[in-house]
Motif scaffolding. Sequence first.
Motif, PDB file in Angstrom:
ATOM      1  N   PRO A  27       0.830  -1.206   0.000  1.00  0.00           N
ATOM      2  CA  PRO A  27       0.000   0.000   0.000  1.00  0.00           C
ATOM      3  C   PRO A  27       0.859   1.249   0.000  1.00  0.00           C
ATOM      4  CG  PRO A  27      -0.865  -1.615   1.542  1.00  0.00           C
ATOM      5  CD  PRO A  27       0.455  -2.150   1.087  1.00  0.00           C
ATOM      6  N   THR A  95      -3.880   2.523  -2.311  1.00  0.00           N
ATOM      7  CA  THR A  95      -4.015   3.368  -1.120  1.00  0.00           C
ATOM      8  C   THR A  95      -3.670   2.610   0.157  1.00  0.00           C
ATOM      9  OG1 THR A  95      -6.358   2.816  -0.869  1.00  0.00           O
ATOM     10  CG2 THR A  95      -5.808   4.705  -2.274  1.00  0.00           C
ATOM     11  N   SER A  96      -3.533   3.366   1.223  1.00  0.00           N
ATOM     12  CA  SER A  96      -3.148   2.787   2.512  1.00  0.00           C
ATOM     13  C   SER A  96      -4.197   1.822   3.049  1.00  0.00           C
ATOM     14  CB  SER A  96      -2.892   3.908   3.529  1.00  0.00           C
ATOM     15  OG  SER A  96      -4.067   4.696   3.680  1.00  0.00           O
ATOM     16  N   GLY A  98      -5.778  -0.213   1.121  1.00  0.00           N
ATOM     17  CA  GLY A  98      -5.798  -1.369   0.225  1.00  0.00           C
ATOM     18  C   GLY A  98      -6.697  -1.246  -0.984  1.00  0.00           C
TER      19      GLY A  98
END
Length: 591
Positions: A27, A95-96, A98
């Motif tokens: 991520p 993205t962070s 997922g």
Amino acid sequence: MATIFLFLLLSAIFAVEAQSGQSIIEPGSFLTATLTPTTNSSWLSPSGLYAFGFYKQGNGYAVGIFIEGIPQKTVVWTANRDDPLVPADATLNFTSDGQLVLQSAQQGTNTRITNSTGVASASMLDSGNFVLYSSDNNTIWQSFNQSTDTLLPSQHLSVNEVLISSVSDSNHSTGRFLLLMQQDGYLAMYPVGTPYTLEYGYWNYVTPGPENNAKLNLDDNGHLYIDSITGTAGIVDLNLGDNSTKGLLYLLRIDADGILRLYSHSMDQNGTWSVTWSQPDDKCLPKGLCGLNAYCVNTNQSLGCNCLPGFAPTNQSEKSSGCERNFTADSCKGMSYTMELVNNTKWEYKNISVLSLTQEACKAACLEDCKCDAVLFKDGECKMQTLPFRFVTLHQDDSFLALFKVGISTPTTDRNVSKKSKKEVIIISVSLVAFAIVLVISGVVMYRYRVWACKKESNHGNIVLSEEDSLRSFTNAELEKVTDNFKEEIGRGAFGIVYKGAVGDGKKLIAVKRLDKLLAEREREFQTEMKVIGRTHHKNLVQLLGYCHDGPNRLLVYEYMRNVLYNSKSKAIFFSPRLQCTHGSLKVKKN
């Protein structure tokens, strides 16, 4: 000793991670659409054979999976297929939380590729499968379960899953044909958007017996087969493959033309894709290949598209664009049409009516019906059809006659009609209308003059019958006057009553038969006497002198003979009792 073992184990783990290279995506990673040596536009599989990321399509970019390890870059999967194009400034962010999100500052959009949750990492595998994992390495999402038009080795097509063709080799949006693994064990192909029935299917392959768990597989050696999770269906080989040949890459694809093909590619740098198996053999079988109102022809391995009668290609450069009417009509009733025959033709029938008619009557019925654009005729059954004609194909059943309505007028392609010609048409039309008006006025004047003359003659009470003249036409009012309002009855029967009258200042006696009601039978009786007795002259037959055809009144005027019994049940008036009656309306007997 334990310390040495632990060291070796950790070394092996580090070596595996080092070999993985870009296969593990964390991520926070991202890709950019601009394809330059300095930008990262894709994530590669460990061997570099497959890649997930941006590829060029038309004037923009799309996101998908493609074979990177060969010179001929080949797309095998496309994200957001029905809206794949993104601008050059687009980025793909992992993205962070997922999510795979496409972002464009130019368009101000954020588009998700997946909607998965709990994603901890991603990987592009050497099988061509792009996978999203949870924190405990379980698969959350994979491209192998979201097939587009291609099946790769180790991938399978399960029940109710489909491969859908692309628009073209360069446009990977959803096309017009699909391959379906059915619940009944059939592997079948259909046009997109049609029911999965025999009427619409154009190819199928069946497993030995219905099997709900059947699936289509392709292995690394190009072996294409159908088997079952439960094993009850056994294995059905569509293509045995070439197990002795190594170093070949395989893929199965339903192409834009609706044909299912198995391709192989040599892994050396000079290799190209070759077709090792395909179905169906007849390249014209895919329904709708040529578009609306057109059909496919296969001559010497060369495919072509023909328009039905009365149609022209919509786009000359694109054969699958179909055909459109080559004439226009301001009014259905104002056009002149004919019917043209095309043998051995079938399509998606849409009956607007089904009639029992002869072939000629069937054609005439379609020409009279504005909604009818074609007819199918077989064994006295007339099926009227309407536009558009979809999935037109040629077949071997010549028992059906397909006839298409064609306009007999200037085609729409010839629009250069001169102003002079239009002016001539207007002048001729106006002249014909004026001539018709003159004829109508003349007819009305002549009719009114004749009625006036008859009334004038009647008012003077001097009705004259001429032996040389043909049958005289009387008005009802005239006959009322000469019979003193039908005062003296001299005969009666089923068809009416006979009255005595006098014309020519009372010098000539007549017998007037009045039909009592204007029924169909009376009208036939009246017409029969007019046609038969009116032109018959016999010494034993009372002569018919005239008639009255005035509104609902039907009367016949005969010469009057003394000592005669008038009986309107019979068919003639004879003096001789030996003669039998054969026509007319009145019978007489000598007293």
